[in-house]
Scaffold this motif. Structure first.
Motif: not given
Length: 463
Positions: A114, A124-125, A127
Motif C-alpha cells: 500500500s 490502500s485498504d 495488503e
C-alpha cells in the motif's frame, strides 16, 4: 504404481473412473477439501502452509469450485480481482488481515504494497504482494461461465470481470514485454509459479542472497525441509523481492537481476487471450483484438522459445540473451496453445512420453523437471515432483491436439493419484507418494473438474 493413502476409503484412493460409486466418493472427498479451505470470500491453498489467497491457485480453484458452487467460484475470482492494482497487475498474494504476520513469510509488512506500490495504484485498504503469477484467470473465468451460463448471465459475472481481466493482460503486454519480442517476462522465480525449478539456478547465481538473519522461514514449520527450497535459494528469492519493492515495484526503466521469458507463463497468457475473445463475443463486444494478440503471442513464442533439437520450449534469460538449457515441464505447457505448428505439436508429444518426462511409460504423471537432468529430485519443490494443476493443463493440451487416448489415461491417473495421496500438494512422479502438504485446494479442484468432464459428451477417447 504404488501410492500412499491417508485414511480415505479404498475406492476414493483408487478414483476408479469405471466405478460410479468410486467417482461419487472421490467427488465428495474433493468437495470436502474445498469446503474446509473456504474462508468466506476465497479459498486458501492450505490452512497451514499457505494461509492467504494466492493468484493462480484461485484460478484453478475457481475451475473446480464451479462444479460445486458456481456462485462461490465466481466470488473466488472476484475477490482476487478486488485486489488488482491500478496498473492492471494481479498480485500473487492477497493477504487476510486476520492471519498473524508470523504465520507466513514474506508477510504484508515485508511487501508494504500500500505504500511501496502506491505509484502503480496498489490498493490502500488491502495488503498484497507486488509480484504476479501465471495469467490463468481469464481461462478460469470462461470455464466458470461455461459450467453454468445461466447463473453467470443472471449475476453479470462476465460483465464485471471482463474489464479487469483485459487490464491484467494489458499490464503484461505493455509493462512486462521487457525483451521487446512480444512475450511477457517474469522478474522473480515465484512469478512463473515453478518457484524452485532448476531453470532458475543459473540466473540466480548472479543474485547475492539476503542474509539468513534477515528473514524467517515459516514454510519449514509446516513442511519437510527435504521438500522445500534451500536456505541459499530462499535468500536469493528474498533479495530479488526486496530490490523490486525498494524500486517501487517498477518494471521498465530499471535494471532487474532476474528477467526471464518463460514458455508456460506465456502459454497460459495465450490460452487466456483466446478465453477473452470468447468472453468478448458472449458480451457482444469485438473479439478481434484478443484474437490478434493470441496470434502475435503464438508467433513470438515459437520464434523465441521453441528449440527443435530439444523437442521442447525452453526458458530464455534476457540478462544474458541466451536460452536456459534445463528441460522443465513449463516447456510442455504450450500444448495449451491451439494454433501451434503441427511439427511442434508432434515433437512435444514425443518429448512428453520420451526419456525426459516418461509420461505414460516410466512416470505416472508428468514430472516438473527432466528425469535425466542433473538436478532431478523426486521430492524437492518443483525440481522433479509432479503437480496436479500442471498435469491438468497437460491433459487439456493433449486433448486439444487430438491425443485423446493419452489424455484419457492421464486424466484417470490424476484422479487415482490425487485420491491415493490425500489430495497432496505434489507427488513423486514415479510412485505417487505424497509430498508437501495434503488436502491441497487446487488438487481437489482439478479433480472436481476432471470428474465432471468425464461425464460430459464428447470427452471420451478415440476408442
Amino acid at each position: 504404481m504404488t501410492a500412499t493413502t491417508t485414511g480415505l476409503p479404498a475406492r476414493v484412493a483408487e478414483g476408479a473412473s469405471g466405478d460410479r460409486a468410486g467417482r461419487r466418493d472421490l467427488r465428495a472427498a474433493a468437495s470436502r477439501v474445498l469446503l474446509a479451505n473456504w474462508t468466506g470470500a476465497s479459498t486458501v491453498p492450505s490452512h497451514t502452509l499457505y494461509p492467504h489467497q494466492w493468484s493462480w491457485d484461485s484460478a484453478f480453484i475457481a475451475v473446480g469450485l464451479a462444479r460445486l458452487s458456481p456462485r462461490r467460484a465466481q466470488r473466488e475470482l472476484e475477490t482476487l480481482l478486488g485486489a488488482q492494482w491500478d496498473d492492471g497487475r494481479i498480485p500473487h498474494i492477497v493477504f487476510n488481515p486476520a492471519v498473524p504476520h508470523e504465520a507466513y513469510f514474506p508477510s504484508p509488512d515485508f511487501w508494504r504494497s500500500s505504500t511501496a506500490g502506491a505509484a502503480h495504484g496498489a490498493p490502500s485498504d488491502i495488503e498484497t504482494s507486488g509480484i504476479v503469477q501465471p495469467p490463468v484467470h481469464a481461462l478460469a473465468a470462461w470455464l466458470v461461465h461455461e459450467s453454468d451460463p445461466e447463473t453467470s448471465g443472471r449475476r453479470g459475472f462476465l460483465e464485471r470481470v471482463y474489464p479487469r481481466l483485459t487490464a491484467w493482460h494489458g499490464y503484461l503486454h505493455s509493462n512486462r514485454d521487457l525483451g521487446g519480442h512480444g512475450l511477457a517476462s517474469v522478474l522473480h522465480p515465484w512469478e512463473p509459479g515453478m518457484d524452485n525449478s532448476p531453470c532458475w539456478d543459473l540466473p540466480l547465481e548472479r543474485v547475492d542472497p539476503a542474509p539468513a538473519t534477515t528473514f524467517r522461514r515459516a514454510d519449514l514449520t509446516h513442511g519437510d525441509a527435504a521438500d522445500r527450497p534451500t536456505d541459499l535459494d530462499y535468500g536469493r528469492y528474498v533479495r530479488l523481492a526486496t530490490d523490486y519493492r525498494d524500486r517501487g515495484y517498477t518494471d521498465a526503466g530499471t535494471r532487474h537481476a532476474f528477467v526471464v521469458e518463460d514458455p508456460g507463463f506465456n502459454a497460459f497468457l495465450i490460452a487466456s487471450e483466446h478465453a477473452l475473445a470468447a468472453i468478448a463475443l458472449t458480451l457482444g463486444q469485438d473479439p478481434g483484438p484478443h484474437r490478434r494478440r493470441a496470434r502475435a503471442l503464438t508467433t513470438a513464442l515459437v520464434a523465441r522459445l521453441w528449440h527443435a533439437e530439444a523437442g521442447l520450449f525452453l526458458c530464455h534469460d534476457l540478462r544474458t540473451d541466451t536460452p536456459i538449457a534445463e528441460k522443465s515441464v513449463t516447456g510442455l505447457l504450450p500444448l495449451l496453445v491451439p494454433d501451434l505448428p503441427a511439427p511442434v505439436v508432434r515433437a512435444l508429444l514425443r518429448t512428453a512420453s520420451g526419456e525426459h518426462f516418461g509420461l505414460g511409460s516410466t512416470t505416472a504423471l508428468a514430472p516438473s523437471y527432466d528425469l535425466r537432468g542433473h538436478s532431478f529430485d523426486s521430492s524437492r519443490y518443483w525440481r522433479g515432483p509432479a503437480w496436479f494443476n500442471i498435469n491438468w493443463a497437460v491433459e487439456r493440451g493433449l486433448r486439444q491436439h487430438g491425443a485423446l487416448t493419452r489424455a484419457d489415461d492421464l486424466r484417470q491417473t490424476i484422479l487415482a493419484t490425487s485420491g491415493a495421496s490425500g489430495f497432496a500438494e505434489y507427488v513423486d512422479p514415479r510412485t505417487g507418494r505424497a509430498r508437501g502438504t495434503t488436502d491441497f485446494s487446487w488438487t481437489a479442484a482439478v479433480v472436481l473438474d476432471l470428474l465432471a468432464r468425464t461425464e460430459e459428451p464428447g470427452e471420451g477417447a478415440d476408442r
